[in-house]
Design an enzyme around this catalytic site. Structure first.
Site, PDB file in Angstrom:
ATOM      1  N   TRP A  11       0.826  -1.203   0.000  1.00 19.64           N
ATOM      2  CA  TRP A  11       0.000   0.000   0.000  1.00 19.64           C
ATOM      3  C   TRP A  11       0.865   1.261   0.000  1.00 19.64           C
ATOM      4  CZ3 TRP A  11      -3.579   2.453  -1.835  1.00 19.64           C
ATOM      5  CH2 TRP A  11      -4.336   3.438  -1.208  1.00 19.64           C
ATOM      6  N   LYS A 102      -6.264   1.130   8.131  1.00 21.69           N
ATOM      7  CA  LYS A 102      -7.690   0.938   8.404  1.00 21.69           C
ATOM      8  C   LYS A 102      -7.850  -0.138   9.471  1.00 21.69           C
ATOM      9  CE  LYS A 102      -8.849   2.033   3.584  1.00 21.69           C
ATOM     10  NZ  LYS A 102      -9.397   1.518   2.314  1.00 21.69           N
ATOM     11  N   GLY A 132     -10.786   5.120   1.608  1.00 20.03           N
ATOM     12  CA  GLY A 132     -11.616   5.004   0.424  1.00 20.03           C
ATOM     13  C   GLY A 132     -11.462   3.654  -0.245  1.00 20.03           C
ATOM     14  N   ALA A 136      -4.547  -1.584  -3.782  1.00 24.23           N
ATOM     15  CA  ALA A 136      -3.199  -1.072  -4.023  1.00 24.23           C
ATOM     16  C   ALA A 136      -2.736  -1.312  -5.456  1.00 24.23           C
ATOM     17  CB  ALA A 136      -2.217  -1.717  -3.040  1.00 24.23           C
ATOM     18  N   LYS A 187     -15.742  -1.764   7.591  1.00 26.31           N
ATOM     19  CA  LYS A 187     -16.063  -2.426   6.318  1.00 26.31           C
ATOM     20  C   LYS A 187     -15.304  -3.733   6.182  1.00 26.31           C
ATOM     21  CE  LYS A 187     -12.044  -1.557   4.171  1.00 26.31           C
ATOM     22  NZ  LYS A 187     -11.178  -2.501   3.420  1.00 26.31           N
ATOM     23  N   SER A 250      -9.929  -8.489  -2.448  1.00 30.14           N
ATOM     24  CA  SER A 250     -10.162  -8.160  -1.041  1.00 30.14           C
ATOM     25  C   SER A 250      -9.700  -9.301  -0.139  1.00 30.14           C
ATOM     26  CB  SER A 250     -11.650  -7.888  -0.809  1.00 30.14           C
ATOM     27  OG  SER A 250     -11.956  -7.869   0.568  1.00 30.14           O
ATOM     28  N   GLU A 277      -7.331  -7.613   8.412  1.00 31.03           N
ATOM     29  CA  GLU A 277      -7.695  -6.701   9.501  1.00 31.03           C
ATOM     30  C   GLU A 277      -9.077  -7.005  10.071  1.00 31.03           C
ATOM     31  OE1 GLU A 277      -5.744  -4.674  10.909  1.00 31.03           O
ATOM     32  OE2 GLU A 277      -4.264  -3.904   9.489  1.00 31.03           O
TER      33      GLU A 277
END
Length: 342
Positions: A11, A102, A132, A136, A187, A250, A277
């Site tokens: 990232w 995040k 947002g 990456a 999220k 994801s 995460e």
């Protein structure tokens, strides 16, 4: 403008693409000893990337941040405090800190900017969140991307917007720091749930319902923590949620798919070596909801699957068997309490 990005993981390295395209001088740092000498101007997980000459590699955090006007912190949640402590002696007093992580800290339930405030007290009030729907590899490839820079001091958010914005990386500003960070963390949990649902073969309808109702409970907790519910309808909320729940890249969705198909979270992490995460955030989010008296049934179900051994199919069946409810809730300002009798 001089900018530092730490660490130069996937990232962090990807963020160097819009930063360098915007004409900034960028210094990258990675903990691996000697990496600067062998750096090939890319990253092994980002094939084909060759960063331009205005991006340089540094072997020490001091060399990376000592002259930086803007410092982007992009570690996984567990690495945030160590990175802060590493850079603390070397930061310029007027440096702006951008948090691109995040997560919610599991032990303290602190948001990212709150952790940074504890570790870098001299920079309190000069912290901006960057969040947002941002995979990456797409940012690194220069594909069109939207992001949000959030800070109560909008002049700082505007400054970060200007520092990073290009014709391929569009940055919006938002004063709701709490909402943007909370949305980015929660999220991950809902994306785990979407993956579990798909792994169970529940179908597209179920995924759409889970995403939508997941957004409701994200905003519900946000409101209890002082966030603006409308933030959750923006890029940091709905945008990131849709991407993480549907995109094959994801990590949280991939972990959920594996869990829905019968693999344990522990086995998935051991097999892939990925940082997911949502697994730690599920517990932190559920504990926050308990403490604040906020109803978060999807988050609770995912917590029970991960930490209490509840079978994923049973969790989904329980969610569908909940009492009748109104769709318009306190998040939208309505005062309707379930069950609702027509």
């Amino acid at each position: 403008m001089d900018m530092a990005i730490l660490p130069a993981g996937v990232w962090g390295t990807a963020l160097a693409v819009p930063a360098s395209a915007a004409g900034r001088r960028v210094r990258l740092w990675r903990r691996t000893p000697g990496w600067a000498e062998s750096w090939d101007r890319g990253h092994p997980v980002l094939p084909g990337l060759k960063l331009p000459e205005n991006v340089v590699a540094c072997d020490s955090a001091q060399a990376a941040v000592s002259d930086a006007d803007l410092v982007i912190l992009s570690p996984a949640g567990a690495g945030l405090r160590p990175v802060c402590r590493l850079v603390r002696p070397h930061l310029r007093p007027d440096a702006v800190i951008v948090c691109a992580t995040k997560s919610i800290e599991p032990e303290t339930h602190l948001l990212v900017h709150q952790v940074v405030e504890e570790e870098l007290p001299g920079h309190r009030g000069r912290i901006v969140a960057l969040s947002g729907p941002n995979f990456a590899h797409e940012v690194a490839a220069g594909l069109p991307t939207g992001a949000v820079a959030a800070c109560p001091d909008l002049s700082l958010a505007d400054w970060v917007q200007q520092a990073l914005m290009t014709d391929r990386f569009r940055v919006y500003t938002n004063p709701d720091l709490v909402g943007v960070e909370l949305a980015g963390a929660l999220k991950n949990v809902i994306a785990l749930g979407a993956g579990i649902s798909d792994g169970l073969g529940m179908g597209d309808n179920a995924r759409a319902a889970l995403i939508t109702r997941g957004l409701v409970e994200m905003a519900r907790l946000g409101r209890a923590m002082g966030a603006n519910p409308l933030t959750f309808a923006g890029l940091a909320g709905m945008g990131d949620l849709v991407l993480s729940c549907t995109g094959d890249s994801s990590r949280n969705r991939r972990a959920g798919l594996a869990i829905g198909r019968g693999q344990s979270a522990e086995a998935f992490l051991a097999e892939t070596g990925l940082t997911v995460e949502g697994i730690t955030t599920a517990r932190a989010g559920w504990q926050l909801a308990q403490r604040l008296g906020v109803r978060m049934p999807i988050t609770e179900a995912i917590y029970q699957v991960l930490y209490e051994g509840l079978p994923p199919l049973t969790a989904m069946e329980r969610l569908m068997a909940r009492p009748r409810a109104h769709e318009l809730e306190e998040v939208a300002g309505a005062d309707l309490k379930p069950p609702f009798d027509p």
